[in-house]
Motif scaffolding. Sequence first.
Motif, PDB file in Angstrom:
ATOM      1  N   TYR A 109       0.856  -1.185   0.000  1.00 45.96           N
ATOM      2  CA  TYR A 109       0.000   0.000   0.000  1.00 45.96           C
ATOM      3  C   TYR A 109       0.893   1.237   0.000  1.00 45.96           C
ATOM      4  CZ  TYR A 109      -4.572  -2.081   0.907  1.00 45.96           C
ATOM      5  OH  TYR A 109      -5.759  -2.763   0.793  1.00 45.96           O
ATOM      6  N   ASN A 110       0.514   2.224  -0.790  1.00 43.04           N
ATOM      7  CA  ASN A 110       1.187   3.511  -0.780  1.00 43.04           C
ATOM      8  C   ASN A 110       0.132   4.574  -0.505  1.00 43.04           C
ATOM      9  OD1 ASN A 110       3.547   5.245  -1.246  1.00 43.04           O
ATOM     10  ND2 ASN A 110       2.400   5.947  -3.021  1.00 43.04           N
ATOM     11  N   ASN A 111       0.297   5.291   0.603  1.00 47.08           N
ATOM     12  CA  ASN A 111      -0.700   6.284   0.991  1.00 47.08           C
ATOM     13  C   ASN A 111      -2.109   5.690   1.017  1.00 47.08           C
ATOM     14  OD1 ASN A 111       0.644   8.749   1.577  1.00 47.08           O
ATOM     15  ND2 ASN A 111       1.061   8.992  -0.594  1.00 47.08           N
ATOM     16  N   LYS A 112      -2.200   4.514   1.596  1.00 46.79           N
ATOM     17  CA  LYS A 112      -3.460   3.774   1.801  1.00 46.79           C
ATOM     18  C   LYS A 112      -4.051   3.233   0.504  1.00 46.79           C
ATOM     19  CE  LYS A 112      -6.057   6.659   4.070  1.00 46.79           C
ATOM     20  NZ  LYS A 112      -7.290   6.997   4.802  1.00 46.79           N
ATOM     21  N   GLU A 113      -3.305   3.335  -0.601  1.00 48.63           N
ATOM     22  CA  GLU A 113      -3.795   2.808  -1.870  1.00 48.63           C
ATOM     23  C   GLU A 113      -3.048   1.530  -2.219  1.00 48.63           C
ATOM     24  OE1 GLU A 113      -3.467   5.524  -5.106  1.00 48.63           O
ATOM     25  OE2 GLU A 113      -3.808   3.982  -6.622  1.00 48.63           O
ATOM     26  N   LEU A 114      -3.770   0.491  -2.592  1.00 47.78           N
ATOM     27  CA  LEU A 114      -3.154  -0.785  -2.948  1.00 47.78           C
ATOM     28  C   LEU A 114      -2.386  -0.642  -4.266  1.00 47.78           C
ATOM     29  CD1 LEU A 114      -2.946  -3.829  -2.213  1.00 47.78           C
ATOM     30  CD2 LEU A 114      -4.945  -4.182  -3.681  1.00 47.78           C
ATOM     31  N   ILE A 115      -1.087  -0.906  -4.244  1.00 40.37           N
ATOM     32  CA  ILE A 115      -0.277  -0.771  -5.465  1.00 40.37           C
ATOM     33  C   ILE A 115       0.335  -2.092  -5.911  1.00 40.37           C
ATOM     34  CG2 ILE A 115       0.266   1.655  -5.120  1.00 40.37           C
ATOM     35  CD1 ILE A 115       3.040   0.762  -4.058  1.00 40.37           C
ATOM     36  N   ILE A 116       0.440  -3.033  -5.016  1.00 43.35           N
ATOM     37  CA  ILE A 116       0.926  -4.362  -5.386  1.00 43.35           C
ATOM     38  C   ILE A 116      -0.050  -5.392  -4.824  1.00 43.35           C
ATOM     39  CG2 ILE A 116       2.733  -6.111  -5.132  1.00 43.35           C
ATOM     40  CD1 ILE A 116       4.750  -3.869  -4.802  1.00 43.35           C
ATOM     41  N   ASN A 117      -0.490  -6.280  -5.694  1.00 39.81           N
ATOM     42  CA  ASN A 117      -1.400  -7.346  -5.289  1.00 39.81           C
ATOM     43  C   ASN A 117      -0.964  -8.582  -6.062  1.00 39.81           C
ATOM     44  OD1 ASN A 117      -3.443  -8.982  -4.486  1.00 39.81           O
ATOM     45  ND2 ASN A 117      -5.106  -7.683  -5.219  1.00 39.81           N
ATOM     46  N   GLU A 118      -0.050  -9.335  -5.451  1.00 39.73           N
ATOM     47  CA  GLU A 118       0.492 -10.501  -6.128  1.00 39.73           C
ATOM     48  C   GLU A 118      -0.547 -11.614  -6.191  1.00 39.73           C
ATOM     49  OE1 GLU A 118       4.169 -11.035  -7.457  1.00 39.73           O
ATOM     50  OE2 GLU A 118       3.056  -9.181  -7.805  1.00 39.73           O
ATOM     51  N   THR A 119      -0.196 -12.660  -6.894  1.00 44.94           N
ATOM     52  CA  THR A 119      -1.124 -13.772  -7.057  1.00 44.94           C
ATOM     53  C   THR A 119      -1.173 -14.582  -5.775  1.00 44.94           C
ATOM     54  OG1 THR A 119      -0.471 -13.872  -9.370  1.00 44.94           O
ATOM     55  CG2 THR A 119      -1.707 -15.744  -8.503  1.00 44.94           C
ATOM     56  N   VAL A 120      -2.034 -14.156  -4.880  1.00 44.92           N
ATOM     57  CA  VAL A 120      -2.244 -14.891  -3.643  1.00 44.92           C
ATOM     58  C   VAL A 120      -3.717 -15.260  -3.572  1.00 44.92           C
ATOM     59  CG1 VAL A 120      -0.364 -13.721  -2.464  1.00 44.92           C
ATOM     60  CG2 VAL A 120      -2.658 -12.810  -2.291  1.00 44.92           C
ATOM     61  N   PRO A 121      -4.071 -16.316  -2.831  1.00 50.19           N
ATOM     62  CA  PRO A 121      -5.485 -16.668  -2.711  1.00 50.19           C
ATOM     63  C   PRO A 121      -6.302 -15.495  -2.179  1.00 50.19           C
ATOM     64  CG  PRO A 121      -4.085 -18.387  -1.800  1.00 50.19           C
ATOM     65  CD  PRO A 121      -3.190 -17.234  -2.098  1.00 50.19           C
ATOM     66  N   ASN A 122      -7.534 -15.362  -2.656  1.00 47.93           N
ATOM     67  CA  ASN A 122      -8.347 -14.225  -2.180  1.00 47.93           C
ATOM     68  C   ASN A 122      -8.816 -14.413  -0.753  1.00 47.93           C
ATOM     69  OD1 ASN A 122     -10.311 -16.125  -2.540  1.00 47.93           O
ATOM     70  ND2 ASN A 122     -11.234 -15.148  -4.329  1.00 47.93           N
ATOM     71  N   ARG A 123      -8.386 -15.489  -0.111  1.00 43.61           N
ATOM     72  CA  ARG A 123      -8.621 -15.632   1.342  1.00 43.61           C
ATOM     73  C   ARG A 123      -7.774 -14.638   2.126  1.00 43.61           C
ATOM     74  NH1 ARG A 123      -6.442 -19.517   3.342  1.00 43.61           N
ATOM     75  NH2 ARG A 123      -5.128 -20.280   1.637  1.00 43.61           N
ATOM     76  N   PHE A 124      -6.741 -14.101   1.459  1.00 47.26           N
ATOM     77  CA  PHE A 124      -5.871 -13.115   2.087  1.00 47.26           C
ATOM     78  C   PHE A 124      -6.359 -11.723   1.708  1.00 47.26           C
ATOM     79  CE2 PHE A 124      -2.194 -15.581   3.634  1.00 47.26           C
ATOM     80  CZ  PHE A 124      -2.480 -16.806   3.071  1.00 47.26           C
TER      81      PHE A 124
END
Lengths: 114, 111
Positions: free
Chosen positions: A49-64
């Motif tokens: 997160y950068n300044n509360k904005e999601l900037i990286i979302n790798e391929t992880v299960p959506n349970r996370f």
Amino acid sequence: DTAVSQTPKYLVTQMGNDKSIKCEQNLGHDTMYWYKQDSKKFLKIMFSYNNKELIINETVPNRFSPKSPDKAHLNLHINSLELGDSAVYFCASSQDVGMNTEAFFGQGTRLTVV
Amino acid sequence: KQEVTQIPAALSVPEGENLVLNCSFTDSAIYNLQWFRQDPGKGLTSLLLIQSSQREQTSGRLNASLDKSSGRSTLYIAASQPGDSATYLCAVRNDDYKLSFGAGTTVTVRA
């Protein structure tokens, strides 16, 4: 005075449970990260997160699911825990995402799913 | 995709010997490279940060060099001590904001 702190340090829970790990930084940084270190000690980025904005979302299960209520906090919520989620989870922060930024890590949360 | 390799995976030396740890990366378009130390069961401690425009960085007994064009960095630890025993991790930052880590070199300094 701990710069990046995570709670809890250890977490043992049963399969199927939902759990959260909390992270706080007192460095005044704009950017925070979650990394996972597997049994082979390899560190992989999960979210940032950068300044509360999601900037990286790798391929992880959506349970996370990460949540950043403010710039100083980045929490990680995990639903329906599985045995394979057992690992050490590290929170980190950096001033920003610029070229010269240095990353600082927390002490880690060792999650064991039984 | 950036791939970071650290060789050797493990190293054991007698006290007083100099340590040489190697890190290589596949994508030379990096923002910076950071060396960390990890003690068993502990978090990561940042040792040195080398910006992409720099060739080396020094802190006490530690010296890190960077050859961006060949995709290599080397961490030198002079006059090793038992307290230097730990796992040393190399990480590179690209313009995708991610830190890509190597698997680490586990160092044992024998008294």
